[in-house]
Design a protein around this motif. Structure first.
Motif, PDB file in Angstrom:
ATOM      1  N   ILE A 271       0.772  -1.325  -0.081  1.00  0.00           N
ATOM      2  CA  ILE A 271       0.031  -0.054  -0.009  1.00  0.00           C
ATOM      3  C   ILE A 271       0.753   1.172  -0.263  1.00  0.00           C
ATOM      4  O   ILE A 271       0.703   2.186  -0.735  1.00  0.00           O
ATOM      5  N   VAL A 272       1.947   1.281   0.952  1.00  0.00           N
ATOM      6  CA  VAL A 272       2.704   2.569   0.958  1.00  0.00           C
ATOM      7  C   VAL A 272       3.462   2.787  -0.303  1.00  0.00           C
ATOM      8  O   VAL A 272       3.456   3.885  -1.083  1.00  0.00           O
ATOM      9  N   ASP A 273       3.914   1.764  -0.742  1.00  0.00           N
ATOM     10  CA  ASP A 273       4.632   1.689  -2.415  1.00  0.00           C
ATOM     11  C   ASP A 273       3.838   2.164  -3.460  1.00  0.00           C
ATOM     12  O   ASP A 273       4.416   2.884  -3.939  1.00  0.00           O
ATOM     13  N   GLN A 274       2.676   1.872  -3.468  1.00  0.00           N
ATOM     14  CA  GLN A 274       1.366   2.354  -4.320  1.00  0.00           C
ATOM     15  C   GLN A 274       1.345   3.859  -4.150  1.00  0.00           C
ATOM     16  O   GLN A 274       1.511   4.498  -4.874  1.00  0.00           O
ATOM     17  N   TYR A 275       1.271   4.057  -2.764  1.00  0.00           N
ATOM     18  CA  TYR A 275       1.098   5.695  -2.482  1.00  0.00           C
ATOM     19  C   TYR A 275       2.391   6.430  -3.031  1.00  0.00           C
ATOM     20  O   TYR A 275       2.045   7.694  -3.515  1.00  0.00           O
ATOM     21  N   ALA A 276       3.392   5.818  -2.660  1.00  0.00           N
ATOM     22  CA  ALA A 276       4.651   6.668  -3.011  1.00  0.00           C
ATOM     23  C   ALA A 276       4.718   6.848  -4.711  1.00  0.00           C
ATOM     24  O   ALA A 276       5.266   7.839  -5.025  1.00  0.00           O
ATOM     25  N   GLU A 277       4.225   5.847  -5.329  1.00  0.00           N
ATOM     26  CA  GLU A 277       4.355   5.863  -6.781  1.00  0.00           C
ATOM     27  C   GLU A 277       3.356   6.955  -7.306  1.00  0.00           C
ATOM     28  O   GLU A 277       3.915   7.641  -8.250  1.00  0.00           O
ATOM     29  N   VAL A 278       2.368   7.113  -6.750  1.00  0.00           N
ATOM     30  CA  VAL A 278       1.478   8.110  -7.375  1.00  0.00           C
ATOM     31  C   VAL A 278       1.403   9.352  -6.623  1.00  0.00           C
ATOM     32  O   VAL A 278       0.925  10.437  -7.210  1.00  0.00           O
ATOM     33  N   ALA A 279       2.088   9.690  -5.550  1.00  0.00           N
ATOM     34  CA  ALA A 279       2.057  10.947  -4.846  1.00  0.00           C
ATOM     35  C   ALA A 279       2.764  11.711  -5.514  1.00  0.00           C
ATOM     36  O   ALA A 279       3.721  11.720  -6.203  1.00  0.00           O
ATOM     37  N   GLU A 280       2.420  13.273  -5.158  1.00  0.00           N
ATOM     38  CA  GLU A 280       2.818  14.358  -6.039  1.00  0.00           C
ATOM     39  C   GLU A 280       2.738  14.346  -7.449  1.00  0.00           C
ATOM     40  O   GLU A 280       3.675  14.735  -8.192  1.00  0.00           O
ATOM     41  N   ASN A 281       1.594  13.465  -7.938  1.00  0.00           N
ATOM     42  CA  ASN A 281       1.671  13.556  -9.337  1.00  0.00           C
ATOM     43  C   ASN A 281       2.673  12.666 -10.227  1.00  0.00           C
ATOM     44  O   ASN A 281       2.794  12.684 -11.402  1.00  0.00           O
ATOM     45  N   ASP A 282       3.665  12.090  -9.517  1.00  0.00           N
ATOM     46  CA  ASP A 282       4.573  11.231 -10.191  1.00  0.00           C
ATOM     47  C   ASP A 282       4.020   9.677 -10.509  1.00  0.00           C
ATOM     48  O   ASP A 282       4.245   9.201  -9.685  1.00  0.00           O
ATOM     49  N   GLY A 283       3.386   9.703 -11.450  1.00  0.00           N
ATOM     50  CA  GLY A 283       2.948   8.232 -11.575  1.00  0.00           C
ATOM     51  C   GLY A 283       1.418   8.183 -11.974  1.00  0.00           C
ATOM     52  O   GLY A 283       0.808   7.388 -12.106  1.00  0.00           O
ATOM     53  N   ALA A 284       0.679   9.207 -11.484  1.00  0.00           N
ATOM     54  CA  ALA A 284      -0.826   9.387 -11.337  1.00  0.00           C
ATOM     55  C   ALA A 284      -1.201  10.290 -12.196  1.00  0.00           C
ATOM     56  O   ALA A 284      -0.466  11.341 -12.870  1.00  0.00           O
TER      57      ALA A 284
ATOM     58  N   ALA B  34      -4.630  12.144 -14.797  1.00  0.00           N
ATOM     59  CA  ALA B  34      -5.542  12.892 -14.464  1.00  0.00           C
ATOM     60  C   ALA B  34      -6.867  12.199 -13.971  1.00  0.00           C
ATOM     61  O   ALA B  34      -7.667  12.357 -12.823  1.00  0.00           O
ATOM     62  N   TYR B  35      -7.077  10.842 -14.595  1.00  0.00           N
ATOM     63  CA  TYR B  35      -8.134   9.913 -14.365  1.00  0.00           C
ATOM     64  C   TYR B  35      -7.960   9.445 -12.926  1.00  0.00           C
ATOM     65  O   TYR B  35      -9.011   9.262 -12.213  1.00  0.00           O
ATOM     66  N   GLU B  36      -6.664   9.049 -12.364  1.00  0.00           N
ATOM     67  CA  GLU B  36      -6.525   8.613 -11.222  1.00  0.00           C
ATOM     68  C   GLU B  36      -6.685   9.705 -10.236  1.00  0.00           C
ATOM     69  O   GLU B  36      -7.348   9.420  -9.018  1.00  0.00           O
ATOM     70  N   TYR B  37      -6.371  10.968 -10.364  1.00  0.00           N
ATOM     71  CA  TYR B  37      -6.978  12.091  -9.552  1.00  0.00           C
ATOM     72  C   TYR B  37      -8.526  12.304  -9.299  1.00  0.00           C
ATOM     73  O   TYR B  37      -8.998  12.344  -8.423  1.00  0.00           O
ATOM     74  N   ASP B  38      -9.041  12.216 -10.655  1.00  0.00           N
ATOM     75  CA  ASP B  38     -10.329  12.431 -10.679  1.00  0.00           C
ATOM     76  C   ASP B  38     -11.189  11.151  -9.905  1.00  0.00           C
ATOM     77  O   ASP B  38     -12.142  11.562  -9.393  1.00  0.00           O
ATOM     78  N   ARG B  39     -10.804  10.261 -10.270  1.00  0.00           N
ATOM     79  CA  ARG B  39     -11.568   9.086  -9.412  1.00  0.00           C
ATOM     80  C   ARG B  39     -11.145   8.963  -7.941  1.00  0.00           C
ATOM     81  O   ARG B  39     -11.613   8.130  -7.264  1.00  0.00           O
ATOM     82  N   GLY B  40     -10.362   9.542  -7.426  1.00  0.00           N
ATOM     83  CA  GLY B  40     -10.066   9.975  -5.915  1.00  0.00           C
ATOM     84  C   GLY B  40      -8.745   8.739  -5.521  1.00  0.00           C
ATOM     85  O   GLY B  40      -8.518   8.658  -4.247  1.00  0.00           O
ATOM     86  N   TRP B  41      -8.275   8.042  -6.681  1.00  0.00           N
ATOM     87  CA  TRP B  41      -7.173   7.140  -6.177  1.00  0.00           C
ATOM     88  C   TRP B  41      -6.112   7.586  -5.295  1.00  0.00           C
ATOM     89  O   TRP B  41      -5.898   6.963  -4.327  1.00  0.00           O
ATOM     90  N   VAL B  42      -5.479   8.813  -5.626  1.00  0.00           N
ATOM     91  CA  VAL B  42      -4.472   9.296  -4.959  1.00  0.00           C
ATOM     92  C   VAL B  42      -5.021   9.774  -3.535  1.00  0.00           C
ATOM     93  O   VAL B  42      -3.902   9.398  -2.596  1.00  0.00           O
ATOM     94  N   ASN B  43      -6.040  10.332  -3.556  1.00  0.00           N
ATOM     95  CA  ASN B  43      -6.548  10.891  -1.960  1.00  0.00           C
ATOM     96  C   ASN B  43      -6.850   9.527  -1.217  1.00  0.00           C
ATOM     97  O   ASN B  43      -6.645   9.666   0.011  1.00  0.00           O
ATOM     98  N   ALA B  44      -7.493   8.698  -1.929  1.00  0.00           N
ATOM     99  CA  ALA B  44      -7.434   7.403  -0.902  1.00  0.00           C
ATOM    100  C   ALA B  44      -6.123   6.992  -0.616  1.00  0.00           C
ATOM    101  O   ALA B  44      -6.231   6.278   0.624  1.00  0.00           O
ATOM    102  N   LEU B  45      -5.381   6.653  -1.335  1.00  0.00           N
ATOM    103  CA  LEU B  45      -3.966   6.168  -1.090  1.00  0.00           C
ATOM    104  C   LEU B  45      -3.259   7.010   0.137  1.00  0.00           C
ATOM    105  O   LEU B  45      -2.715   6.601   1.072  1.00  0.00           O
ATOM    106  N   ARG B  46      -3.534   8.155  -0.097  1.00  0.00           N
ATOM    107  CA  ARG B  46      -2.854   9.223   1.173  1.00  0.00           C
ATOM    108  C   ARG B  46      -3.567   9.083   2.363  1.00  0.00           C
ATOM    109  O   ARG B  46      -2.964   8.827   3.275  1.00  0.00           O
ATOM    110  N   GLU B  47      -4.835   8.798   2.283  1.00  0.00           N
ATOM    111  CA  GLU B  47      -5.505   8.722   3.586  1.00  0.00           C
ATOM    112  C   GLU B  47      -5.198   7.282   4.319  1.00  0.00           C
ATOM    113  O   GLU B  47      -5.191   7.158   5.392  1.00  0.00           O
TER     114      GLU B  47
END
Length: 154
Positions: free
Chosen positions: A105-118, A120-133
């Motif tokens: 889980i942490v590795d997935q978060y690190a990959e998409v955090a700060e928009n490095d690897g995420a 617009a679709y992932e942001y729009d669907r809340g994927w990044v926010n869900a991983l952050r939380e």
């Protein structure tokens, strides 16, 4: 915040894994000691299963040559079934499996955090926010650690 939180969680998981491996080594040593006392010479084993009965914690070895033996590794005192149950439920094998799942889980978060690897679709669907939380929630059990930061609280 992202890099610090990721580094904090990875360090805690390294500590948890090391403690679990140390416990597994201790359990393997107890099995080896029991074998020596019984005049049996079997190779070391570190994939044991832990259980409890009332106030004792046991380590089990289910290999056929050990005849499904169990060796007591802790005596928590009369009436300590809640304590021994807790210890047995958190045997090293389970802890290591949980550490690996949390690391994923942490590795997935690190990959998409700060928009490095995420994207617009992932942001729009809340994927990044869900991983952050999720990462913040994973850090919460370590809130008493001196390196924990209040800004990580969910």
């Amino acid at each position: 915040m992202t890099d610090d939180l990721v580094a904090f969680l990875r360090a805690r998981y390294d500590e948890d894994a090391e403690a679990a491996k140390d416990a597994a080594k201790r359990a393997a040593a107890e099995l080896a000691t029991a074998d020596r006392k019984a005049d049996r010479f079997l190779p070391p084993y570190d994939g044991s299963h832990w259980s409890n009965d009332y106030d004792h914690v046991h380590v089990h070895d289910h290999r056929p040559e050990r005849s499904r033996r169990r060796v007591q590794i802790a005596d928590c005192g009369h009436g300590a079934i809640a304590l021994t149950s807790h210890i047995a439920r958190h045997d090293p094998e389970r802890v290591l499996a949980e550490v690996e799942a949390k690391r994923a889980i942490v590795d997935q978060y690190a990959e998409v955090a700060e928009n490095d690897g995420a994207n617009a679709y992932e942001y729009d669907r809340g994927w990044v926010n869900a991983l952050r939380e999720s990462a913040r929630l994973l850090a919460l059990p370590y809130a008493a650690h001196p390196d924990y930061r209040d800004e990580w609280r969910p």
